[in-house]
Motif scaffolding. Structure first.
Motif, PDB file in Angstrom:
ATOM      1  N   UNK A 165     -40.995  41.335   8.339  1.00  0.00           N
ATOM      2  CA  UNK A 165     -42.412  41.054   8.553  1.00  0.00           C
ATOM      3  C   UNK A 165     -42.776  39.647   8.111  1.00  0.00           C
ATOM      4  N   UNK A 166     -42.154  39.184   7.017  1.00  0.00           N
ATOM      5  CA  UNK A 166     -42.441  37.827   6.551  1.00  0.00           C
ATOM      6  C   UNK A 166     -42.041  36.805   7.594  1.00  0.00           C
ATOM      7  N   UNK A 167     -40.859  37.012   8.198  1.00  0.00           N
ATOM      8  CA  UNK A 167     -40.408  36.050   9.207  1.00  0.00           C
ATOM      9  C   UNK A 167     -41.337  36.080  10.419  1.00  0.00           C
ATOM     10  N   UNK A 168     -41.771  37.293  10.818  1.00  0.00           N
ATOM     11  CA  UNK A 168     -42.680  37.380  11.955  1.00  0.00           C
ATOM     12  C   UNK A 168     -44.017  36.725  11.625  1.00  0.00           C
ATOM     13  N   UNK A 169     -44.450  36.857  10.357  1.00  0.00           N
ATOM     14  CA  UNK A 169     -45.688  36.198   9.948  1.00  0.00           C
ATOM     15  C   UNK A 169     -45.531  34.682  10.054  1.00  0.00           C
ATOM     16  N   UNK A 170     -44.334  34.185   9.701  1.00  0.00           N
ATOM     17  CA  UNK A 170     -44.089  32.749   9.825  1.00  0.00           C
ATOM     18  C   UNK A 170     -44.205  32.329  11.287  1.00  0.00           C
ATOM     19  N   UNK A 171     -43.577  33.096  12.183  1.00  0.00           N
ATOM     20  CA  UNK A 171     -43.648  32.768  13.608  1.00  0.00           C
ATOM     21  C   UNK A 171     -45.094  32.789  14.082  1.00  0.00           C
ATOM     22  N   UNK A 172     -45.830  33.858  13.720  1.00  0.00           N
ATOM     23  CA  UNK A 172     -47.204  33.985  14.193  1.00  0.00           C
ATOM     24  C   UNK A 172     -48.067  32.863  13.641  1.00  0.00           C
ATOM     25  N   UNK A 173     -47.793  32.460  12.394  1.00  0.00           N
ATOM     26  CA  UNK A 173     -48.632  31.409  11.817  1.00  0.00           C
ATOM     27  C   UNK A 173     -48.337  30.052  12.470  1.00  0.00           C
ATOM     28  N   UNK A 174     -47.071  29.765  12.767  1.00  0.00           N
ATOM     29  CA  UNK A 174     -46.760  28.504  13.454  1.00  0.00           C
ATOM     30  C   UNK A 174     -47.335  28.535  14.865  1.00  0.00           C
ATOM     31  N   UNK A 175     -47.354  29.734  15.479  1.00  0.00           N
ATOM     32  CA  UNK A 175     -47.917  29.852  16.820  1.00  0.00           C
ATOM     33  C   UNK A 175     -49.442  29.768  16.784  1.00  0.00           C
ATOM     34  N   UNK A 177     -35.848  26.666   9.370  1.00  0.00           N
ATOM     35  CA  UNK A 177     -36.008  25.211   9.438  1.00  0.00           C
ATOM     36  C   UNK A 177     -36.500  24.726  10.803  1.00  0.00           C
ATOM     37  N   UNK A 178     -36.144  25.442  11.878  1.00  0.00           N
ATOM     38  CA  UNK A 178     -36.595  24.999  13.194  1.00  0.00           C
ATOM     39  C   UNK A 178     -38.081  25.254  13.400  1.00  0.00           C
ATOM     40  N   UNK A 179     -38.612  26.276  12.711  1.00  0.00           N
ATOM     41  CA  UNK A 179     -40.041  26.558  12.832  1.00  0.00           C
ATOM     42  C   UNK A 179     -40.854  25.559  12.024  1.00  0.00           C
ATOM     43  N   UNK A 180     -40.274  25.106  10.942  1.00  0.00           N
ATOM     44  CA  UNK A 180     -41.032  24.416   9.907  1.00  0.00           C
ATOM     45  C   UNK A 180     -40.959  22.902  10.047  1.00  0.00           C
ATOM     46  N   UNK A 181     -40.437  22.417  11.195  1.00  0.00           N
ATOM     47  CA  UNK A 181     -40.146  20.979  11.158  1.00  0.00           C
ATOM     48  C   UNK A 181     -41.323  20.107  11.551  1.00  0.00           C
TER      49      UNK A 181
END
Lengths: 219, 223
Positions: A144-154, A214-218
């Motif tokens: 869920x944390x990783x999905x939250x990261x994806x949703x927040x970057x999106x 790292x690819x999401x956060x760049x």
């Protein structure tokens, strides 16, 4: 070693922030209780083992989705820039996942105790069941944390992270509920196998997160 | 896509489609003539898996190179794979209605298929929710890789580790298709080319869809 200590410091920091704000932890606990009471009103005490386990895991899963979807929503742009310079992306995701895993493992155990008080426990092996609850909640929380990261970057809210995360949580749900059923029926050795499977799944999710974050956060 | 691959796809389909309807099949109790669905239903899953694998490879290449072509290819392949998955579910449901007397049962493989479709529908929702092209490519590549790995865990590993009864051949004590004593070799001669043919057709469709999307974008950009 330095790496691990930094991550641990950051987990402690998240915990302090959580305690300071209070709304998060109170909200998460209240969510479990409210869902529990609603389920109890709708269905009543359940004796059948499979239904009992199914209900338990649905409640736990939704509370994990609910609380882990906040993992990346709290900070504004300023804090994001600070985080960007402070931690490497790998360290950040490990800290966030670690924190969410502990938090949800604990709230999962609390939710399970309340569930047990309301619904009764139709079998033995409570100790093993507690382990399964903690491991299953932690596995789902990492995902869920990783999905939250994806949703927040999106740039999207909690709704998207639930849609993204729930289908992928099914292996966790299957392993956890199968293990719990075996546990209640007295098959401790099978339950141990499912516990090991949950730990393996968690390891897989954490390493995937560590590689891909790292690819999401760049930017 | 190379022309000889397209010719190979057409030739295999010319062989497979008539043979799937008219070729000789082994007669099995319960299955009877529905065994012909082997050529449609089962091949869809094989092809879908290959297409998704190719999509993930393009996703990985995108993350390493930032070449937007890889992202577009990955999208086109996933779209075709999704269509294959839906056809696979539809043909499977029809088959199940005739042999198991129900459209849907609690079968690990059915659940795995449904979850896979849901995860890739979520992938499409994720894509459409991001307007910036570069960001969309990055995020969807990351989600695509993540989802694919978990899908492999779900489909390949979990059903084997737990003793859930499956109605599918070769699982839960049912004989696999390969164990039927009188499985005609004619059937293998159609089945294996059918997998190849559908996979090639899938790549071809993905290729066309990729080129159409690219042309539409370029013409919109010039106006």
């Amino acid at each position: 070693m330095n790496n691990l200590r930094l991550i641990w410091t950051w987990i402690q920091h998240e915990w302090r922030m959580e305690l300071r704000q209070k709304a998060g932890i109170q909200g998460a606990l209240l969510y479990v209780v409210v869902t529990l009471v609603v389920a109890y009103q709708a269905i009543g005490a359940v004796q059948d083992i499979e239904t009992w386990v199914g209900l338990l895991w649905i409640i736990l899963l939704f509370s994990v989705v609910n609380s882990s979807s906040r993992a990346f929503s709290a900070e504004g742009t300023g804090k994001k820039i600070l985080l960007y310079f402070w931690l490497k992306p790998g360290q950040l995701i490990l800290a966030r996942m670690g924190y969410q895993m502990m938090f949800n493992g604990l709230t999962g155990i609390m939710g399970f105790s309340m569930f047990g008080i309301l619904m009764g426990i139709p079998g033995n092996g409570v100790g093993m069941l507690v382990l399964l609850v903690a491991a299953g909640s932690a596995a789902a929380a990492a995902l869920g944390t990783f999905m939250a990261a994806i949703a927040s970057v999106a740039g999207n809210g909690a709704g998207l992270s639930a849609v993204l995360g729930l289908p992928l949580m099914v292996p966790t749900l299957m392993a956890a509920s199968k293990g719990s059923i075996f546990c209640l029926q007295g098959g401790i050795s099978q339950a141990q196998m499912y516990l090991a499977m949950l730990l393996l799944l968690t390891t897989l999710v954490v390493s995937l997160g560590y590689i891909l974050f790292p690819y999401l956060w760049r930017d | 896509m190379k022309n000889y691959l397209k010719i190979a796809a057409i030739l295999t389909m010319i062989w497979v489609i008539p043979m799937a309807f008219l070729g000789e099949v082994s007669v099995q109790p319960v299955l009877h003539e529905t065994i012909r669905n082997l050529y449609w239903h089962v091949t869809m899953w094989f092809s879908m898996f290959v297409l998704l694998l190719a999509a993930v490879v393009h996703g990985i290449v995108y993350l390493r190179t930032n070449n937007s072509l890889n992202d577009e290819k990955s999208l086109a392949l996933t779209q075709v794979a999704l269509v294959y998955g839906l056809i696979g579910i539809a043909t499977g449901m029809i088959w199940a209605r005739f042999t198991w007397d129900t459209f849907w049962t609690k079968d690990p493989q059915l659940n795995g298929a449904a979850i896979t479709i849901l995860a890739y529908l979520a992938y499409m929702v994720l894509r459409s929710s991001i307007s910036d092209a570069r960001k969309r490519a990055e995020i969807s590549a990351v989600y695509g890789i993540f989802a694919f790995v978990l899908m492999v865990v779900l489909i390949v590993i979990l059903p084997r580790m737990q003793d859930v009864d499956s109605l599918h051949p070769g699982k839960g004590g049912n004989p696999g298709f390969g164990n039927y004593k009188d499985l005609k070799n004619d059937m293998r001669l159609v089945f294996y080319p059918a997998i190849l043919g559908w996979t090639l057709m899938g790549f071809w469709m993905a290729n066309l869809s990729f080129r159409i999307q690219r042309l539409t974008r370029n013409t919109n950009a010039t106006h």
